[in-house]
Design an enzyme around this catalytic site. Structure first.
Site, PDB file in Angstrom:
ATOM      1  CB  ALA A  12      36.659  42.716  40.271  1.00 36.22           C
ATOM      2  N   GLY A  13      36.300  39.975  42.224  1.00 39.10           N
ATOM      3  CA  GLY A  13      35.358  39.421  43.199  1.00 39.10           C
ATOM      4  C   GLY A  13      35.943  39.281  44.596  1.00 39.10           C
ATOM      5  NE  ARG A  17      31.192  30.010  46.096  1.00 44.39           N
ATOM      6  CZ  ARG A  17      31.151  29.559  44.849  1.00 44.39           C
ATOM      7  NH1 ARG A  17      30.888  28.296  44.620  1.00 44.39           N
ATOM      8  NH2 ARG A  17      31.404  30.354  43.829  1.00 44.39           N
ATOM      9  N   GLY A 143      29.477  26.355  35.204  1.00 42.51           N
ATOM     10  CA  GLY A 143      28.650  26.534  34.012  1.00 42.51           C
ATOM     11  C   GLY A 143      28.799  25.289  33.140  1.00 42.51           C
ATOM     12  CD  GLU A 158      27.386  30.534  34.634  1.00 44.51           C
ATOM     13  OE1 GLU A 158      27.859  30.294  35.761  1.00 44.51           O
ATOM     14  OE2 GLU A 158      28.044  30.384  33.590  1.00 44.51           O
ATOM     15  CE1 TYR A 391      67.733  49.387  70.723  1.00 39.08           C
ATOM     16  CE2 TYR A 391      66.916  47.769  72.287  1.00 39.08           C
ATOM     17  CZ  TYR A 391      66.731  48.931  71.559  1.00 39.08           C
ATOM     18  OH  TYR A 391      65.555  49.620  71.677  1.00 39.08           O
ATOM     19  CB  SER A 409      84.516  30.444  75.153  1.00 35.70           C
ATOM     20  OG  SER A 409      84.906  29.546  74.159  1.00 35.70           O
ATOM     21  CB  ALA A 427      87.876  32.579  77.467  1.00 33.97           C
TER      22      ALA A 427
HETATM   23  C1  UD1 Z   1      32.296  31.371  36.556  1.00 33.63           C
HETATM   24  C2  UD1 Z   1      31.544  31.092  35.252  1.00 33.63           C
HETATM   25  C3  UD1 Z   1      31.206  29.620  35.201  1.00 33.63           C
HETATM   26  C4  UD1 Z   1      32.452  28.788  35.324  1.00 33.63           C
HETATM   27  C5  UD1 Z   1      33.243  29.164  36.573  1.00 33.63           C
HETATM   28  C6  UD1 Z   1      34.598  28.510  36.546  1.00 33.63           C
HETATM   29  C7  UD1 Z   1      30.340  33.123  34.701  1.00 33.63           C
HETATM   30  C8  UD1 Z   1      29.006  33.793  34.657  1.00 33.63           C
HETATM   31  N1  UD1 Z   1      30.354  31.888  35.202  1.00 33.63           N
HETATM   32  O1  UD1 Z   1      31.403  31.108  37.626  1.00 33.63           O
HETATM   33  O2  UD1 Z   1      30.530  29.315  33.963  1.00 33.63           O
HETATM   34  O3  UD1 Z   1      32.111  27.421  35.348  1.00 33.63           O
HETATM   35  O4  UD1 Z   1      33.474  30.588  36.624  1.00 33.63           O
HETATM   36  O5  UD1 Z   1      35.286  28.698  37.746  1.00 33.63           O
HETATM   37  O6  UD1 Z   1      31.322  33.715  34.283  1.00 33.63           O
HETATM   38  N2  UD1 Z   1      34.731  38.356  38.943  1.00 33.63           N
HETATM   39  C9  UD1 Z   1      34.910  39.704  38.734  1.00 33.63           C
HETATM   40  N3  UD1 Z   1      33.838  40.534  38.790  1.00 33.63           N
HETATM   41  C10 UD1 Z   1      32.573  40.088  39.036  1.00 33.63           C
HETATM   42  C11 UD1 Z   1      32.390  38.696  39.255  1.00 33.63           C
HETATM   43  C12 UD1 Z   1      33.486  37.851  39.198  1.00 33.63           C
HETATM   44  O7  UD1 Z   1      36.015  40.152  38.498  1.00 33.63           O
HETATM   45  O8  UD1 Z   1      31.662  40.911  39.077  1.00 33.63           O
HETATM   46  C13 UD1 Z   1      35.896  37.452  38.900  1.00 33.63           C
HETATM   47  C14 UD1 Z   1      36.170  36.779  40.227  1.00 33.63           C
HETATM   48  O9  UD1 Z   1      37.070  37.551  41.002  1.00 33.63           O
HETATM   49  C15 UD1 Z   1      36.769  35.441  39.793  1.00 33.63           C
HETATM   50  C16 UD1 Z   1      36.185  35.191  38.421  1.00 33.63           C
HETATM   51  O10 UD1 Z   1      35.661  36.421  37.976  1.00 33.63           O
HETATM   52  O11 UD1 Z   1      38.184  35.506  39.690  1.00 33.63           O
HETATM   53  C17 UD1 Z   1      35.088  34.137  38.469  1.00 33.63           C
HETATM   54  O12 UD1 Z   1      34.083  34.589  39.342  1.00 33.63           O
HETATM   55  P1  UD1 Z   1      33.235  33.596  40.239  1.00 33.63           P
HETATM   56  O13 UD1 Z   1      32.258  34.398  41.004  1.00 33.63           O
HETATM   57  O14 UD1 Z   1      34.101  32.672  40.982  1.00 33.63           O
HETATM   58  O15 UD1 Z   1      32.437  32.816  39.066  1.00 33.63           O
HETATM   59  P2  UD1 Z   1      31.735  31.428  39.184  1.00 33.63           P
HETATM   60  O16 UD1 Z   1      30.419  31.605  39.849  1.00 33.63           O
HETATM   61  O17 UD1 Z   1      32.643  30.425  39.737  1.00 33.63           O
HETATM   62 CA    CA Z   2      34.747  30.470  40.524  1.00 36.67          CA
END
Ligand code: UD1
Ligand code: CA
Length: 475
Positions: A12-13, A17, A143, A158, A391, A409, A427
């Site tokens: 969902a994120g 970055r 983490g 974390e 066309y 040709s 041709a």
């Molecule tokens: C997360 C882990 C971390 C791990 C790392 C590995 C947690 C709290 N931390 O951190 O320990 O080392 O992944 O890559 O879980 N996502 C959602 N909804 C949200 C937030 C995130 O669906 O509200 C999804 C993102 O789309 C992504 C995944 O979860 O696919 C990981 O999210 P991201 O924000 O990249 O987590 P990290 O900070 O990398």
């Molecule tokens: Ca990540």
């Protein structure tokens, strides 16, 4: 396949970055989106209706990008953390028993073997959870795994919350978890956003389960590259390279010769038969399938194409959504698009374009031609420079060319037009009317010869040069 396994994929994120207007899981590595790559691994342990993808950012586009039918979706409207994302999936899981696998949607390199190993450890140890861990050279951002005296996982800290001592831990959490589903769901609501980021951390579940006297075991994976999480485009490129190398290795081990494999681009779903040779810098994309004993020339780019056996694609052929049947010979520098189809033993030469055109068995278009919206029979010879004028500025029209037709040709075939079997086009003709079977059609101005003209011209030129005059030549 174990029917008791449910997979939740967190997708969902936004992925700040990535510096992109596109949700992170829509970016591609190895020829498919990050999310589809994770789903591909999940399908090795669960059927589509037991896989739930949590979507949020650009939910509609993300859902539409998933190709496998039957995958379930849950929506996380606000991204309040990975723990919250799993809570949002709860209403969509098919059951709250068996095993619950949770995967980050940004880990496209995860191997099915690793998932199986994780599940096996979970089964055999009869514990509340097992999580994949790996040791990385640079643990920044991840983490950290904190082990207890029995080498179980005490907690995941974390990066943002870690003490200087914890920051030195190089064993990290790549985001691949297996939990006892019943226990997990019983305690998930105990996760609170009680941290600096004010997020619900899924990783807090380890400590929560332990608080209730349950155990979570680490499953250490030696190859850290398999567990790379994609946060930036630099990491995206690393993942892409690894996935492509896996693909070429898999093909080579199955009997495909690949020259300079590090230079070719072969998407994950591409299939290639035994003894086919892929030259350096070729690209096989999308759903392309290549038969056996074929050759794909350097610089060729084939997307969503079906290539038969013993087909020769010379260098620099660009083809999309097209079919080359067995024994076809194409290129160099040919272009096929929009369901072009070249039957068995056809020849398509340099600078020939086929659009929505069928070229029948044994037919040839060897040089410089545009064949659009045409249906061409077998054993037809299309001369150099032939153009189907399909066309008229408003509509597209069809050209039908029967078996055994000879097109001289530089012919211009103005569609709609039918050349019946065995017809012969002289041709340089401009053909605007249908030609009946076995007829000769000549559509050009007749030639007039003027005997001696050239000689007279030369003599006049010589004379005027002698007189210092400019030549005025009258016919
Ligand atoms: C997360 C882990 C971390 C791990 C790392 C590995 C947690 C709290 N931390 O951190 O320990 O080392 O992944 O890559 O879980 N996502 C959602 N909804 C949200 C937030 C995130 O669906 O509200 C999804 C993102 O789309 C992504 C995944 O979860 O696919 C990981 O999210 P991201 O924000 O990249 O987590 P990290 O900070 O990398
Ligand atoms: Ca990540």
């Amino acid at each position: 396949m174990n029917q008791e396994i449910t997979v939740v994929i967190l997708a969902a994120g936004l992925g700040t970055r990535m510096k992109s207007s596109k949700a992170k899981v829509l970016h591609e590595a190895g020829g498919d989106t990050l999310l589809n790559q994770v789903i591909r691994a999940a399908l090795h342990v669960a059927s589509p209706d037991r896989i739930v993808a949590v979507v949020g950012h650009q939910a509609e586009q993300v859902k539409a990008s998933v190709k496998v039918p039957g995958i379930r979706f849950a929506e996380q409207k606000q991204q309040k953390g990975t723990g919250h994302a799993v809570m949002c999936a709860r209403a969509s899981v098919p059951s709250e028993t068996g095993e619950l696998l949770i995967l980050n949607g940004d880990g496209p390199l995860l191997k099915p073997e690793t998932l199986r190993r994780l599940i096996d450890v979970h089964h055999s140890k009869r514990i509340a959870g097992a999580i994949v861990t790996t040791e990385v050279a640079d643990p920044f951002g991840y983490g950290r795994i904190i082990r207890d005296e029995q080498d179980l996982v005490a907690s995941i800290v974390e990066h943002k919350s870690a003490s200087p001592e914890q920051l030195r831990v190089r064993e990290i959490n790549p985001g691949v978890y297996c939990f006892d589903a019943a226990l997990f769901w019983r305690h998930i609501d105990e996760v609170t956003p009680d941290n600096a980021a004010k997020e619900y951390y899924l990783t807090d579940m380890i400590e929560i389960l332990r608080r209730h006297s349950h155990r979570v075991a680490p499953v250490l994976v030696a190859d850290e590259t398999e567990l790379l999480g994609i946060n930036t485009r630099v990491e995206l490129a690393v993942a892409d390279r690894i996935l492509r190398e896996r693909k070429t290795n898999e093909l080579m081990l199955s009997g495909v010769t690949i020259e300079k494999p590090e230079t070719v681009t072969i998407d994950v779903d591409v299939e290639v038969g035994q003894d086919t040779v892929i030259e350096a810098n070729a690209q096989l994309r999308g759903s392309t399938k290549v038969g056996s004993s074929s050759r794909i020339g350097t610089g060729s780019v084939l997307r969503d194409c079906e290539i038969g056996d013993a087909v020769t694609v010379l260098p620099f052929v660009v083809a999309e959504s097209s079919v080359l049947r067995s024994g076809a010979f194409v290129g160099p520098f040919a272009r096929l698009r929009m369901n072009a189809e070249a039957a068995e033993d056809t020849h398509i030469g340099n600078f020939v374009e086929l659009k929505k055109t069928k070229l029948g068995r044994g037919s040839k278009a060897n040089h410089l031609a545009y064949l659009g919206d045409a249906s061409i029979g077998s054993k037809v010879n299309v001369g150099a420079g032939t153009i189907t004028c399909n066309y008229d500025g408003q509509k597209k029209h069809v050209t039908q060319i029967g078996d055994g037709v000879f097109v001289g040709s530089n012919s211009t075939l103005v569609a709609p037009l039918t050349l019946e079997p065995g017809a012969y086009v002289a041709a340089g003709s401009v053909i605007t009317k249908d030609v009946e079977a076995d007829a000769l059609a000549i559509g050009r101005a007749y030639q007039t010869d003027k005997p001696g003209w050239a000689k007279r011209r030369r003599e006049m030129s010589d004379k005027s040069a002698a007189n210092g005059q400019r030549l005025v030549n009258k016919s």
